[in-house]
Design a protein around this motif. Sequence first.
Motif, PDB file in Angstrom:
ATOM      1  N   ASP A  20       0.956  -1.275  -0.182  1.00  9.11           N
ATOM      2  CA  ASP A  20       0.056  -0.015   0.083  1.00  9.11           C
ATOM      3  C   ASP A  20       1.090   1.335   0.006  1.00  9.11           C
ATOM      4  O   ASP A  20       0.460   2.186  -0.600  1.00  9.11           O
ATOM      5  N   LYS A  21       2.046   1.329   0.730  1.00  5.24           N
ATOM      6  CA  LYS A  21       3.030   2.347   0.802  1.00  5.24           C
ATOM      7  C   LYS A  21       3.524   2.573  -0.526  1.00  5.24           C
ATOM      8  O   LYS A  21       3.707   3.774  -1.032  1.00  5.24           O
ATOM      9  N   ILE A  22       3.691   1.453  -1.286  1.00  8.55           N
ATOM     10  CA  ILE A  22       4.409   1.724  -2.739  1.00  8.55           C
ATOM     11  C   ILE A  22       3.336   2.442  -3.604  1.00  8.55           C
ATOM     12  O   ILE A  22       3.482   3.222  -4.423  1.00  8.55           O
ATOM     13  N   ILE A  30       0.970   4.409  -2.967  1.00  7.59           N
ATOM     14  CA  ILE A  30       0.596   5.551  -2.397  1.00  7.59           C
ATOM     15  C   ILE A  30       1.959   6.282  -2.945  1.00  7.59           C
ATOM     16  O   ILE A  30       1.545   7.596  -3.344  1.00  7.59           O
ATOM     17  N   SER A  31       2.908   6.212  -2.349  1.00 10.57           N
ATOM     18  CA  SER A  31       4.418   6.923  -2.604  1.00 10.57           C
ATOM     19  C   SER A  31       4.873   6.810  -4.083  1.00 10.57           C
ATOM     20  O   SER A  31       5.660   7.477  -4.326  1.00 10.57           O
ATOM     21  N   LYS A  32       4.342   5.578  -4.662  1.00  9.72           N
ATOM     22  CA  LYS A  32       5.242   5.662  -6.023  1.00  9.72           C
ATOM     23  C   LYS A  32       6.467   5.436  -6.126  1.00  9.72           C
ATOM     24  O   LYS A  32       7.291   5.365  -6.935  1.00  9.72           O
ATOM     25  N   SER A  33       6.981   4.926  -4.831  1.00 10.10           N
ATOM     26  CA  SER A  33       8.349   4.523  -4.446  1.00 10.10           C
ATOM     27  C   SER A  33       8.580   3.246  -4.424  1.00 10.10           C
ATOM     28  O   SER A  33       8.060   2.412  -3.590  1.00 10.10           O
ATOM     29  N   GLU A  48      -0.751  -0.680  -8.910  1.00  8.29           N
ATOM     30  CA  GLU A  48      -1.964   0.040  -8.611  1.00  8.29           C
ATOM     31  C   GLU A  48      -2.976  -0.479  -9.464  1.00  8.29           C
ATOM     32  O   GLU A  48      -4.048  -0.643  -8.973  1.00  8.29           O
TER      33      GLU A  48
END
Length: 248
Positions: free
Chosen positions: A93-95, A97-100, A205
């Motif tokens: 989920d963090k990836i 959201i952050s696209k990192s 995503e």
Amino acid sequence: MIIFYRKIRQKMLTENKFSKYLLYAIGEIILVVVGILIALSINNWNDKKNNRDFEVKMIREIDVALKEDYLFFTEHLINYRNQTELQAVAFFDKIIISKSIIVDSIDFHFNRLDFGLQPTSNRGPYDALKSSGIDKVSNDDLRKKMIYFYDFILPRFQGIIEDKLESSTMEMIPLINKLSKPSPVTISENGVARKEFRLKDIDFEKNENFNRLLYLTTERATQTKSVLLTMTPYMLELRESIKNEIEK
């Protein structure tokens, strides 16, 4: 002692002291009856003590099993296995959201989306007591609580978890296979080493299969945790009842 009483009895008979002999005979009977009653009382006391010792021994063993099961459910299943799956979902989920993207950790967390768990428990001491006679538990309230937990609560909640694991796994495994790419094999002096599943290069995503997997992992871990958190208070309540009975 018997010879002594016999001599007294013979002397009374020879001296024709029938009334005294009768009183003596009655007294002798009373002494025999009292002796029998004392022996029965001692025997009953020993039986009760042995039964109590057995009861305490068995419920102590049940308490030890409950303690170990409680720690297994809370520390291992909830705080480790459930938490590992939810942390894996949070990582992706963090990836999103952050696209990192943290490349080095992707495969590690991908393999933990289906970390799973097995809600096993130690029923041995309870089943041993049950087979020898559950009525050996003298405290009616404690006996009812044991039966309610081990014959209703525990199998019911374990069944709910197992059904959820089975149904979700049936859908998750095909998704994992679709999302996985061949894992390299390393040959060394120690033999052949195979790595865990490796995630394909995907759009985190937009990939429907991947996000469905994240959803199933979250749902399963959350529901399993909820069931375990509902069940474990019954274990603490039963342990408290056992403690009170032992200290009684």
